[in-house]
Design an enzyme around this catalytic site. Structure first.
Site, PDB file in Angstrom:
ATOM      1  N   ASP A   1      38.959 -49.204   0.851  1.00 33.61           N
ATOM      2  CA  ASP A   1      37.750 -49.440   1.649  1.00 33.61           C
ATOM      3  C   ASP A   1      36.571 -48.771   0.951  1.00 33.61           C
ATOM      4  O   ASP A   1      36.575 -47.552   0.746  1.00 33.61           O
ATOM      5  CB  ASP A   1      37.949 -48.845   3.050  1.00 33.61           C
ATOM      6  CG  ASP A   1      36.888 -49.314   4.033  1.00 33.61           C
ATOM      7  OD1 ASP A   1      36.110 -50.214   3.679  1.00 33.61           O
ATOM      8  OD2 ASP A   1      36.836 -48.761   5.140  1.00 33.61           O
TER       9      ASP A   1
ATOM     10  N   ASP B   1      33.991 -55.669   0.911  1.00 37.31           N
ATOM     11  CA  ASP B   1      34.134 -54.230   0.678  1.00 37.31           C
ATOM     12  C   ASP B   1      35.494 -53.663   1.081  1.00 37.31           C
ATOM     13  O   ASP B   1      35.654 -52.456   1.191  1.00 37.31           O
ATOM     14  CB  ASP B   1      33.040 -53.473   1.437  1.00 37.31           C
ATOM     15  CG  ASP B   1      33.110 -53.686   2.944  1.00 37.31           C
ATOM     16  OD1 ASP B   1      33.812 -54.609   3.388  1.00 37.31           O
ATOM     17  OD2 ASP B   1      32.448 -52.926   3.675  1.00 37.31           O
ATOM     18  N   GLU B   2      36.486 -54.513   1.252  1.00 32.99           N
ATOM     19  CA  GLU B   2      37.756 -54.034   1.791  1.00 32.99           C
ATOM     20  C   GLU B   2      38.885 -54.935   1.299  1.00 32.99           C
ATOM     21  O   GLU B   2      38.736 -56.150   1.221  1.00 32.99           O
ATOM     22  CB  GLU B   2      37.681 -54.063   3.323  1.00 32.99           C
ATOM     23  CG  GLU B   2      38.833 -53.439   4.045  1.00 32.99           C
ATOM     24  CD  GLU B   2      38.621 -53.501   5.556  1.00 32.99           C
ATOM     25  OE1 GLU B   2      39.466 -52.935   6.265  1.00 32.99           O
ATOM     26  OE2 GLU B   2      37.635 -54.115   6.016  1.00 32.99           O
TER      27      GLU B   2
END
Length: 352
Positions: A14, A109-110
């Site tokens: 993350d 973003d993950e």
């Protein structure tokens, strides 16, 4: 060769306040100041994210901008720059692919990585991935390492920012008992309050209820809760070739009450979906598009249509139809596409 114990090892990676971190990196004068990204349109929108300086004031992602400014009058609200975020996400995903092809990005973003077959210590591997990302982008990330997606996701949140935590299969029972029920995916403020009225605050409290009792109180979600509070999660990480659909979604810490608020979030999710589609599935044929909503009472609805191109206008039409079905507060919004089935001969040709 690693001994086959029957356990998987999943890393949940993350990026720390991804959009806000990019803005601060690109504009060093903003460092140390409370930053929010998105939602400034006439102060009717919501924030996509904010940095840790803003969170000290109680500002959160998905919070209406006017409310965020009330809590933090000095908050600097910046417009989103998805072209920049997508560029950085492409760099990060290339790094992840160097370590394992078994990855499942959730958003820009993950991502989840299945590193079961990777030799060596998995904690050291997660650190190496994070170090390479920082070297290439000057952005920090956090990681959780666990035997399934649930454990890895929760673990990645514990030592944020710029940290990591590994939970071994043997540690799962004790790890889960200590967790507040709010850490389980799918449990929002409303469900948390309902559980508290039953005297349930921790996963240990929840484990005292039978599967039948939880199903009676929470329906199908109760069946899932029985496993989740024990750290049991069988969700797979699909390879790109196995994927029948591609979607991105967001669960909001504060429910969205109006169609306009949902539309604000839809645009950002649409941008992320298009980035994922271009990066991972550019050669696949889209047969359907869909919008799904989960409401505050955990009921769900999905609207999908065949024969439509994935355009923002068509997604807005589907969103309006889905929202109009109940007009209940929305806790989760997702958008996605479904693909034409890959025929065996097509799959073989791709290997030549």
């Amino acid at each position: 060769m690693r001994e086959d114990t029957g356990h998987r090892t999943i890393i949940h990676l993350d990026m720390d306040c991804f959009y806000a971190a990019i803005e601060v990196r690109d504009r060093p004068a903003l460092r140390g100041k409370p930053i929010g990204v998105g939602g400034a349109r006439n102060r009717r929108g919501v924030l996509t994210t904010c940095n840790y300086e803003a969170r000290k004031f109680g500002v959160r992602s998905a919070m209406p901008t006017f409310m965020a400014l009330q809590r933090c009058p000095n908050l600097i609200v910046l417009p989103t720059r998805f072209d920049v975020y997508r560029r950085e996400a492409t760099v990060i995903r290339a790094i992840l692919h160097r370590f394992t092809p078994l990855g499942a990005p959730l958003s820009l973003d993950e991502a989840y990585l299945d590193v079961t077959e990777h030799p060596g210590a998995h904690g050291a591997l997660a650190q190496a991935i994070r170090d390479m990302i920082f070297h290439k982008t000057k952005l920090t990330s956090s990681a959780g390492i666990g035997p399934n997606k649930l454990i890895a996701k929760i673990a990645s949140e514990i030592n944020k920012p710029d940290g990591q935590l590994e939970v071994t299969p043997e540690q799962v029972p004790e790890f889960m008992k200590k967790l507040p029920v709010r850490k389980i995916w799918g449990i929002g403020p409303a469900t948390e309050q309902k559980l508290e009225r039953l005297g349930i605050k921790s996963c240990a409290d929840l484990q005292r209820f039978s599967r039948a009792e939880l199903e009676e109180r929470f329906g199908k979600f109760g069946i899932e809760l029985y496993d989740l509070c024990r750290g049991i999660d069988h969700r797979p990480i699909e390879s790109d070739r196995e994927r029948k659909s591609l979607s991105t979604e967001e669960t909001f810490p504060v429910n969205l009450d109006t169609l306009e608020q949902c539309a604000d979030r839809l645009e950002e999710l649409f941008e992320e979906l298009m980035a994922d589609l271009a990066q991972k599935e550019a050669t696949r044929t889209v047969t359907k598009i869909f919008v799904k909503l989960k409401f505050a009472d955990f009921t769900r609805t999905t609207v999908e249509r065949a024969g439509l191109a994935p355009t923002l206008g068509d997604y807005r039409t589907l969103l309006a139809e889905a929202f109009a079905r109940t007009s209940k507060p929305v806790r989760l919004l997702g958008v996605g596409v479904r693909f034409a089935e890959i025929k065996p001969d097509e799959a073989q040709l791709s290997l030549l």
